[in-house]
Design a protein around this motif. Structure first.
Motif, PDB file in Angstrom:
ATOM      1  N   THR A  62       0.695  -1.137  -0.057  1.00  0.00           N
ATOM      2  CA  THR A  62      -0.189  -0.255  -0.073  1.00  0.00           C
ATOM      3  C   THR A  62       0.959   1.317   0.078  1.00  0.00           C
ATOM      4  OG1 THR A  62      -0.279   0.083   2.436  1.00  0.00           O
ATOM      5  CG2 THR A  62      -1.865  -1.205   1.242  1.00  0.00           C
ATOM      6  N   ALA A  63       0.226   2.129  -0.580  1.00  0.00           N
ATOM      7  CA  ALA A  63       1.154   3.466  -0.591  1.00  0.00           C
ATOM      8  C   ALA A  63       0.953   4.390   0.784  1.00  0.00           C
ATOM      9  CB  ALA A  63       0.593   4.436  -1.812  1.00  0.00           C
ATOM     10  N   ASP A  64       1.981   5.207   0.825  1.00  0.00           N
ATOM     11  CA  ASP A  64       2.155   5.909   2.043  1.00  0.00           C
ATOM     12  C   ASP A  64       0.969   6.925   2.117  1.00  0.00           C
ATOM     13  OD1 ASP A  64       4.375   4.729   2.583  1.00  0.00           O
ATOM     14  OD2 ASP A  64       5.710   6.693   2.055  1.00  0.00           O
ATOM     15  N   PHE A  65       0.278   7.224   3.122  1.00  0.00           N
ATOM     16  CA  PHE A  65      -0.869   8.079   3.342  1.00  0.00           C
ATOM     17  C   PHE A  65      -0.799   8.797   4.652  1.00  0.00           C
ATOM     18  CE2 PHE A  65      -2.651   4.251   5.040  1.00  0.00           C
ATOM     19  CZ  PHE A  65      -3.398   4.613   6.193  1.00  0.00           C
ATOM     20  N   VAL A  66      -1.642   9.941   4.495  1.00  0.00           N
ATOM     21  CA  VAL A  66      -1.937  10.605   5.810  1.00  0.00           C
ATOM     22  C   VAL A  66      -3.575  11.190   5.529  1.00  0.00           C
ATOM     23  CG1 VAL A  66      -1.546  12.764   7.131  1.00  0.00           C
ATOM     24  CG2 VAL A  66       0.423  11.677   5.986  1.00  0.00           C
ATOM     25  N   ASN A  67      -4.287  10.698   6.402  1.00  0.00           N
ATOM     26  CA  ASN A  67      -5.801  11.207   6.266  1.00  0.00           C
ATOM     27  C   ASN A  67      -6.019  12.181   7.561  1.00  0.00           C
ATOM     28  OD1 ASN A  67      -6.053   9.578   4.193  1.00  0.00           O
ATOM     29  ND2 ASN A  67      -6.666   7.924   5.253  1.00  0.00           N
ATOM     30  N   ILE A  88      -1.442  18.832   0.073  1.00  0.00           N
ATOM     31  CA  ILE A  88      -0.345  17.610   0.139  1.00  0.00           C
ATOM     32  C   ILE A  88       0.160  17.485   1.474  1.00  0.00           C
ATOM     33  CG2 ILE A  88       1.609  19.351   0.087  1.00  0.00           C
ATOM     34  CD1 ILE A  88       2.824  17.371  -2.163  1.00  0.00           C
ATOM     35  N   TYR A  89       0.752  16.423   1.967  1.00  0.00           N
ATOM     36  CA  TYR A  89       1.308  16.296   3.294  1.00  0.00           C
ATOM     37  C   TYR A  89       2.798  16.420   3.229  1.00  0.00           C
ATOM     38  CZ  TYR A  89       2.073  11.241   2.558  1.00  0.00           C
ATOM     39  OH  TYR A  89       2.370  10.196   1.482  1.00  0.00           O
ATOM     40  N   ASP A  90       3.349  16.704   4.461  1.00  0.00           N
ATOM     41  CA  ASP A  90       4.999  16.688   4.457  1.00  0.00           C
ATOM     42  C   ASP A  90       5.504  16.164   5.856  1.00  0.00           C
ATOM     43  OD1 ASP A  90       7.426  17.311   3.542  1.00  0.00           O
ATOM     44  OD2 ASP A  90       7.558  19.070   4.422  1.00  0.00           O
ATOM     45  N   VAL A  91       6.580  15.484   5.701  1.00  0.00           N
ATOM     46  CA  VAL A  91       7.077  14.768   6.878  1.00  0.00           C
ATOM     47  C   VAL A  91       8.298  15.406   7.104  1.00  0.00           C
ATOM     48  CG1 VAL A  91       7.927  12.615   7.677  1.00  0.00           C
ATOM     49  CG2 VAL A  91       5.841  12.525   6.339  1.00  0.00           C
ATOM     50  N   LYS A  92       8.567  15.646   8.484  1.00  0.00           N
ATOM     51  CA  LYS A  92       9.963  16.424   9.020  1.00  0.00           C
ATOM     52  C   LYS A  92      11.174  15.506   8.442  1.00  0.00           C
ATOM     53  CE  LYS A  92       9.971  17.813  13.082  1.00  0.00           C
ATOM     54  NZ  LYS A  92      10.189  17.842  14.436  1.00  0.00           N
ATOM     55  N   GLU A 127       6.000  10.459  13.637  1.00  0.00           N
ATOM     56  CA  GLU A 127       4.949  10.252  14.579  1.00  0.00           C
ATOM     57  C   GLU A 127       4.140  11.538  14.129  1.00  0.00           C
ATOM     58  OE1 GLU A 127       6.202  10.619  18.750  1.00  0.00           O
ATOM     59  OE2 GLU A 127       7.825   9.669  18.374  1.00  0.00           O
ATOM     60  N   LYS A 128       2.880  11.828  14.681  1.00  0.00           N
ATOM     61  CA  LYS A 128       1.945  12.935  14.245  1.00  0.00           C
ATOM     62  C   LYS A 128       2.440  14.391  14.488  1.00  0.00           C
ATOM     63  CE  LYS A 128      -2.223  10.410  15.727  1.00  0.00           C
ATOM     64  NZ  LYS A 128      -3.651  10.401  16.648  1.00  0.00           N
ATOM     65  N   LYS A 129       3.410  14.515  15.458  1.00  0.00           N
ATOM     66  CA  LYS A 129       3.848  15.712  15.558  1.00  0.00           C
ATOM     67  C   LYS A 129       5.074  15.895  14.380  1.00  0.00           C
ATOM     68  CE  LYS A 129       7.598  14.413  18.672  1.00  0.00           C
ATOM     69  NZ  LYS A 129       8.641  14.147  17.593  1.00  0.00           N
ATOM     70  N   ASP A 130       5.441  15.255  13.439  1.00  0.00           N
ATOM     71  CA  ASP A 130       6.343  15.232  12.551  1.00  0.00           C
ATOM     72  C   ASP A 130       5.601  15.479  11.044  1.00  0.00           C
ATOM     73  OD1 ASP A 130       8.759  14.622  14.347  1.00  0.00           O
ATOM     74  OD2 ASP A 130       7.916  12.557  14.145  1.00  0.00           O
ATOM     75  N   ILE A 131       4.313  15.405  11.014  1.00  0.00           N
ATOM     76  CA  ILE A 131       3.778  15.747  10.045  1.00  0.00           C
ATOM     77  C   ILE A 131       2.811  16.845   9.844  1.00  0.00           C
ATOM     78  CG2 ILE A 131       1.765  14.377   8.486  1.00  0.00           C
ATOM     79  CD1 ILE A 131       2.393  11.822  10.157  1.00  0.00           C
ATOM     80  N   SER A 132       3.147  17.556   8.499  1.00  0.00           N
ATOM     81  CA  SER A 132       2.311  18.951   8.324  1.00  0.00           C
ATOM     82  C   SER A 132       1.392  18.594   6.949  1.00  0.00           C
ATOM     83  CB  SER A 132       3.209  20.080   8.365  1.00  0.00           C
ATOM     84  OG  SER A 132       4.084  19.822   6.774  1.00  0.00           O
ATOM     85  N   ILE A 133       0.176  19.156   6.983  1.00  0.00           N
ATOM     86  CA  ILE A 133      -0.693  19.197   5.987  1.00  0.00           C
ATOM     87  C   ILE A 133      -0.918  20.233   5.399  1.00  0.00           C
ATOM     88  CG2 ILE A 133      -1.879  16.985   6.902  1.00  0.00           C
ATOM     89  CD1 ILE A 133      -4.043  18.683   7.459  1.00  0.00           C
TER      90      ILE A 133
END
Length: 172
Positions: free
Chosen positions: A92-97, A145-149, A156-162
């Motif tokens: 499965t592909a990476d995702f952020v919902n 889009i989403y971005d990861v530190k 973790e959740k704190k490392d992700i921005s949308i």
């Protein structure tokens, strides 16, 4: 002699228990410190309609037109996500919902769930939109889009921005 060995065994056993309790106590304290670091809420941002903006987990933005008071407050209430580990093959592909909490001028709050997967090919830059009724009108939410530190192999959740955009269509 047999008695002396028995006492030594009991003393070692007792010391092992104390050492285990001490290590357990230290690890619990470390977990509590990590939880406190995760409790830090990023500062709120202010933006206008039809302007891209980024939010981190639990961060909020006030959205208004250039000359008015904020009409909406948008916050990232939750993030459901999955990332394939580095150097692994995943089915499965990476995702952020994200789940957004949208509050209108009257203080009424509703939740909006968005979804995005990184896509290749001829897909638009945004793959999810949602229409929300608030303040007696319709608003469009665009999940850009989403971005990861950088450097986070296991975010973790704190490392992700949308990145989002909110528009206010002319019709009500």
């Amino acid at each position: 002699m047999k008695h002396k060995y028995h006492f030594t065994y009991l003393n070692l056993h007792s010391m092992s228990k104390r050492l285990l309790l001490a290590v357990l106590g230290l690890s619990l304290a470390a977990c509590q410190r990590a939880d406190e670091e995760n409790d830090i809420v990023p500062a709120a941002v202010a933006t206008t309609f039809d302007q891209d903006f980024s939010l981190n987990y639990r961060q909020q933005a006030t959205v208004s037109s250039a000359s008015s008071q904020p009409e909406l407050t948008v916050a990232v209430a939750d993030l459901n996500y999955k990332f394939c580990p580095k150097n692994a093959y995943c089915f499965t592909a990476d995702f952020v919902n994200p789940t957004l909490s949208v509050t209108d001028e009257q203080g009424q709050t509703q939740e909006v769930k968005l979804s995005m997967r990184r896509m290749t090919g001829n897909y638009p830059a945004w793959s999810d939109t949602a229409s929300v009724r608030a303040n007696g009108r319709r608003y469009m939410f665009y999940y850009i889009i989403y971005d990861v530190k950088a450097g986070c192999d296991n975010p973790e959740k704190k490392d992700i921005s949308i990145a989002l955009r909110v528009s206010r269509p002319n019709n009500k």
